[in-house]
Write an enzyme that holds these catalytic residues in place. Sequence first.
Site, PDB file in Angstrom:
ATOM      1  CB  SER A   1      -0.869  -0.040   1.363  1.00 20.84           C
ATOM      2  OG  SER A   1      -1.559   1.314   1.642  1.00 20.84           O
TER       3      SER A   1
ATOM      4  CE1 TYR B   1      -4.032  -2.504   5.462  1.00 22.56           C
ATOM      5  CE2 TYR B   1      -3.414  -0.331   4.253  1.00 22.56           C
ATOM      6  CZ  TYR B   1      -3.821  -1.749   4.664  1.00 22.56           C
ATOM      7  OH  TYR B   1      -3.791  -1.898   2.976  1.00 22.56           O
TER       8      TYR B   1
END
Length: 248
Positions: free
Chosen positions: A143, A157
């Site tokens: 990501s 995350y």
Amino acid sequence: MEKVLLITGGSRGIGAATALLAASQGYRICINYLSDHAAAEKVCSKVRELGAQAITVQADVSNEDEIIRLYTRVDAELGPVTHLVNNAATIAHVSRLDDISEFRMLKIMMSNVVGPMLCSKHALLRMSPRHGGQGGCIVNVTSRVSCLGAPGEYIDYAASKGAMDTFTIGLSKEVAGEGIRVNAVRPGYIFTDFHALSGDPFRVSKLEGDLPMCRGGTPEEVAQVIVWLLSDKASYVTGAFIDAAGGR
């Protein structure tokens, strides 16, 4: 060499788009999913309509016993995995670190870091010449937040994706001489239902105006990058990162 592609988290979003795009390119495809059997079967049916041999296998890919069962099924029904997309991941509601529990941290790290590492381990047991393989390719879906930190939102995350970036670099160098390429794609704001897990299913629509390209991305746009990295067109590419994030 027969091309056998395993996509973890393949029943929705980027994973599903990758399966559909790869279907016309000679892969036998396993669509792994955690719980949504109907969605996985729907994607699988579409893949078969495009001419590819495909199966679905339910498995929690943060658990090595289930990963072993997953690979055993693929071995028996499609053949040994030659291509792996580590796409399965989870996220939690927006929160500061002060309010994040140990349980949440462990779940994020097991799903987003340990799971992909274990899936890669069992792929290497089939791809590496050390174990009778003929090479292969791994693409990790990380990501863009791995470079940004996601302060005030979900730094756990972001940290998990940063770990996957480091893993990509290390593994790519470790197995480069064995004919195995390892790369990563870093999506940004992509229109998928993944954002609902963070508590805001409309997150991309709210924030896309702040992106340099002034829009969110689609799963299909990310899938194009993944499938290119899987292909022989990227035969001299390993340890690379491609940001599919609209300039963010």
